[in-house]
Design an enzyme around this catalytic site. Sequence first.
Site, short mmCIF file in Angstrom:
data_model
loop_
_atom_site.label_atom_id
_atom_site.label_comp_id
_atom_site.label_asym_id
_atom_site.label_seq_id
_atom_site.Cartn_x
_atom_site.Cartn_y
_atom_site.Cartn_z
CG ASP A 16 31.45 -43.33 54.60
OD1 ASP A 16 31.27 -43.85 53.48
OD2 ASP A 16 30.52 -43.07 55.40
N GLY A 17 32.90 -42.19 51.92
CA GLY A 17 32.60 -41.10 50.98
C GLY A 17 33.14 -41.29 49.58
N GLY B 18 31.94 -43.13 47.17
CA GLY B 18 30.83 -43.10 46.20
C GLY B 18 30.39 -41.68 45.91
CG HIS C 197 35.27 -48.01 45.81
ND1 HIS C 197 34.94 -47.50 47.04
CD2 HIS C 197 34.13 -48.58 45.32
CE1 HIS C 197 33.66 -47.74 47.30
NE2 HIS C 197 33.14 -48.40 46.26
CB SER D 165 32.16 -53.75 56.75
OG SER D 165 31.01 -53.67 55.94
CG LEU E 285 52.12 -47.43 59.82
CD1 LEU E 285 51.90 -46.30 60.83
CD2 LEU E 285 51.37 -47.10 58.52
NE ARG F 144 31.35 -43.29 58.81
CZ ARG F 144 30.61 -44.37 58.83
NH1 ARG F 144 30.39 -45.00 59.96
NH2 ARG F 144 30.07 -44.84 57.72
C1 FPP Z 1 33.13 -46.15 51.72
O1 FPP Z 1 32.77 -45.40 50.62
C2 FPP Z 1 34.29 -46.96 51.53
C3 FPP Z 1 34.33 -48.33 51.44
C4 FPP Z 1 33.18 -49.20 51.16
C5 FPP Z 1 35.52 -49.06 51.67
C6 FPP Z 1 36.81 -48.33 51.54
C7 FPP Z 1 37.54 -48.82 50.39
C8 FPP Z 1 38.56 -48.17 49.81
C9 FPP Z 1 39.13 -46.90 50.30
C10 FPP Z 1 39.17 -48.74 48.57
C11 FPP Z 1 39.85 -50.03 48.78
C12 FPP Z 1 40.85 -49.94 49.85
C13 FPP Z 1 42.09 -50.42 49.77
C14 FPP Z 1 42.98 -50.29 50.95
C15 FPP Z 1 42.58 -51.07 48.56
P1 FPP Z 1 31.27 -45.51 50.14
O2 FPP Z 1 31.29 -46.30 48.90
O3 FPP Z 1 30.42 -46.05 51.22
O4 FPP Z 1 30.97 -44.01 49.86
P2 FPP Z 1 29.51 -43.33 49.89
O5 FPP Z 1 29.04 -43.42 51.32
O6 FPP Z 1 29.80 -41.94 49.46
O7 FPP Z 1 28.65 -44.08 48.93
#
Ligand code: FPP
Length: 243
Positions: free
Chosen positions: A23-24, A26, A40, A68, A134, A191
């Site tokens: 998470d994080g 954004g 991302h 998700s 892994l 997390r």
């Molecule tokens: C949360 O950050 C992250 C996601 C929505 C999904 C995680 C996706 C990646 C790490 C990139 C794609 C993954 C792969 C394996 C190709 P957020 O957007 O919710 O961040 P914020 O809470 O700061 O807005």
Amino acid sequence: MKDKKTEETSNKPVPRHVAIIMDGNGRWAKKRLLPRNAGHVQGSRVAEQICEDAFNLGIEYLTIYAFSTENWARPKDEVDALMKLLRKYMKDSIQRSSKNNMRVHVIGDISALDEDLIESIKKLEEVSASNTGLKFQVAINYGGRDEIVRAARAFAEDVAAGKRKPEELSEALFYSYFDTAGIPYPDLMIRTSGELRTSNFLPWQLAYTEFYFTDVLWPDFNKKELQKAIDYYGSRDRRFGGV
Ligand code: FPP
């Protein structure tokens, strides 16, 4: 990342299976005045590196939450960008998995994804199936409640077809219907970015898991931060309901 674990593995217990909510992304981008997608992109690079670091630190199973069932509610641009990244990630992993000996398995309801992405996922799972490094699970269109409902439905179908009897159902048998069937439950869930919730990630599997929350944003996460989480795990006294 080869079969052999390195000398970095210490005497402290190392979690066999680590699950991560990345998470994080954004907020990381916002802090740099970049579009969310830049977060991302960097996040997916970190996910790649963490697989190698995890294995070198002695972790056998790693499961990450990439997309998700609730993420479809994000703006279309962002969903498209995430799908594009996943597409690239799956394609690249087909080559990579033969180099780093990683076995990749996607969990979640992939039937809702675009046909070409489903094809890449299937190909990746197929080519990496007998790899002995892994064991890497990527959750895409994954929701824990959805997984439980799909498992219940599959069991009910087996009962209706006369293959199973309702009284046969045990926790172990029910688990064999899950996307993560055959995979040990996570020992440690990490997390990032300071949120204190599990967001429908592996609710059944996390029942006795140790939780580690850090304020570090996912794109800044690295081997040192992973080591901190492992050290925290090593200091926990896991009793599984005993004394
Ligand atoms: C949360 O950050 C992250 C996601 C929505 C999904 C995680 C996706 C990646 C790490 C990139 C794609 C993954 C792969 C394996 C190709 P957020 O957007 O919710 O961040 P914020 O809470 O700061 O807005």
